[in-house]
Design an enzyme around this catalytic site. Sequence first.
Site, PDB file in Angstrom:
ATOM      1  N   CYS A  89     -13.707 -14.527 -53.037  1.00 52.98           N
ATOM      2  CA  CYS A  89     -13.151 -15.844 -53.331  1.00 52.98           C
ATOM      3  C   CYS A  89     -12.978 -16.708 -52.088  1.00 52.98           C
ATOM      4  O   CYS A  89     -12.862 -17.923 -52.192  1.00 52.98           O
ATOM      5  CB  CYS A  89     -11.810 -15.705 -54.049  1.00 52.98           C
ATOM      6  SG  CYS A  89     -11.953 -14.978 -55.687  1.00 52.98           S
ATOM      7  N   HIS A 341     -11.205 -22.684 -60.345  1.00 50.91           N
ATOM      8  CA  HIS A 341     -11.547 -21.853 -59.188  1.00 50.91           C
ATOM      9  C   HIS A 341     -13.040 -21.516 -59.220  1.00 50.91           C
ATOM     10  O   HIS A 341     -13.431 -20.432 -59.656  1.00 50.91           O
ATOM     11  CB  HIS A 341     -10.696 -20.584 -59.234  1.00 50.91           C
ATOM     12  CG  HIS A 341     -10.945 -19.587 -58.162  1.00 50.91           C
ATOM     13  ND1 HIS A 341     -11.564 -19.890 -56.962  1.00 50.91           N
ATOM     14  CD2 HIS A 341     -10.648 -18.253 -58.101  1.00 50.91           C
ATOM     15  CE1 HIS A 341     -11.630 -18.790 -56.213  1.00 50.91           C
ATOM     16  NE2 HIS A 341     -11.095 -17.790 -56.891  1.00 50.91           N
ATOM     17  N   CYS A 371      -6.392 -15.218 -51.423  1.00 56.39           N
ATOM     18  CA  CYS A 371      -6.674 -13.789 -51.607  1.00 56.39           C
ATOM     19  C   CYS A 371      -8.150 -13.607 -51.927  1.00 56.39           C
ATOM     20  O   CYS A 371      -8.799 -14.479 -52.505  1.00 56.39           O
ATOM     21  CB  CYS A 371      -5.796 -13.210 -52.712  1.00 56.39           C
ATOM     22  SG  CYS A 371      -5.956 -14.040 -54.312  1.00 56.39           S
ATOM     23  N   GLY A 373     -11.422 -10.450 -52.765  1.00 61.64           N
ATOM     24  CA  GLY A 373     -11.770  -9.103 -53.162  1.00 61.64           C
ATOM     25  C   GLY A 373     -11.775  -8.157 -51.975  1.00 61.64           C
ATOM     26  O   GLY A 373     -12.135  -8.526 -50.863  1.00 61.64           O
TER      27      GLY A 373
END
Length: 385
Positions: A89, A341, A371, A373
Site C-alpha cells: 500500500c 484507497h 501501513c 503489507g
Amino acid sequence: MAEAYIVEAVRTPVGRRRGGLAAVHPADLGAHVLTALVRHSGIDPAAVDDVVLGCLDTVGPQAGDIARTAWLAAGLPEEVPGVTVDRQCGSSQQAVHFAAQGVLSGTQDLVVAGGTQNMSMIPIAFASRQAAEPLGLTDGPYAGSRGWRARYGDAPVNQFHGAELIARKWGITRRDQEEFALRSHERAIRAIDEGRFDRETVPYGDVTHDEGPRRDTTLEKMAGLKPVVDGGTITAACSSQVSDGAAAMLLASEQAVRDHGLTPRARVHHLSVRGEDPIRMLSAPIPATAHALKKTGLSIDDIDLVEINEAFAPVVLAWLKETGADPERVNVNGGAIALGHPLGATGVKLMTTLLHELERTGGRFGLQTMCEGGGQANVTIIERL
C-alpha cells in the site's frame, strides 16, 4: 546540503468500485496525471531523469513496467525511462522516497513519482492467484516457506486479522471505529463542498470529484453490517474502499529549479521506512513515526497536519493513542474510509492532498505515514515553503 523540492502534485478524482473510472486502462489513468503534471509545471518532459510509479497486482493491463507504459501512453519522450515499485500500500509513497533519494544523491535533477491502480479491473490479490494457480502454486507468498513457518507458525497473514489484532490490543471498540468512519465521511464531504480538492484534482471525463464519500451514511446503518471476521469488530464501513485512480508529483534539485525556472512549493524534510510484526501487519506506522520524530528532533506537536492512510479505522485510532497527536490535525479532509484507497496510487494521492492543505492553512510541517503489507510503514515529512 542538497535539497529535494516538490514542485507540482496532481491526482485524479478517486473512482469507486465499478464507478466512473472502472473501465479506464491503468496506464491511461497514469498517463492522465503525467500529462497534467507536465502541463502544470511547465517543464520540458525530455529533461526528466526517471519516472517512478507505484502499482500492485502487476498482471494484465498493470504488467510490463506500467510506469514506462503510462509515460509512453501520455505521448511523452521515449528517451525518459520508468520503473514500477511495489511496497504494497505504500508503493507510491516509496516512489517519492526513491525519487527524492535520486535528487538528494546528486545523481538526478528532475524525477517524477506517482502511482496508478485500477482495482475494479484487477481486484486486490486476484492477480497473484490467477498467475500462480496455472503453475500449481497454491500456497501463496508465506505458507510454502519453511523459514517463514518456523518463525511465525500457521498464524493467518491477512489485513483483516491484523486489524482485529490492533483493535484488541489497543482496546478499540466497534463503536469507536464507526464514529471514526462517520467523521471521515463528514470531513470528506465538507472538503468536496468547500472546493478544497479542486486545485489538486484533474478530472477524467465526467469524473470530476471523488466518488467514495457517502452523504447518507449513519451510525445506525453502520451498526447493521456484519463483521468481516466472525466475532470481530471490523466491517466494510470501517475499512478503506476499493478504488481506482492515479497521482503524480514532480521532485527537483536546486540546480533543476534554477535551470528550469521552477518555483518549489515544499521540500522533503525527512524520509524513512520501518518494519514491525508482519502478523499484526498494520501497526508499523506507530514505531515508524516515533523513529522519524527522533531522527528529526521534532515532536508530534511540531507537525501541523498528518495524513495517515485509513486502511482500517483501528490503524489510525491506535496511532492516535500512541502518538498523542491532535485528532483535529489528522486526516482533516477525510481519508480512505470515505475517499478510497487505490493501492499503488494512494501514497502520492495523500501527499498531494497534504501539500495543498498545508498551503491552504499556512502550516509548515506535514507528516505522512501508512501501513503496508509485511508489517512496514513509510514516513515522509514535508516542509511547506
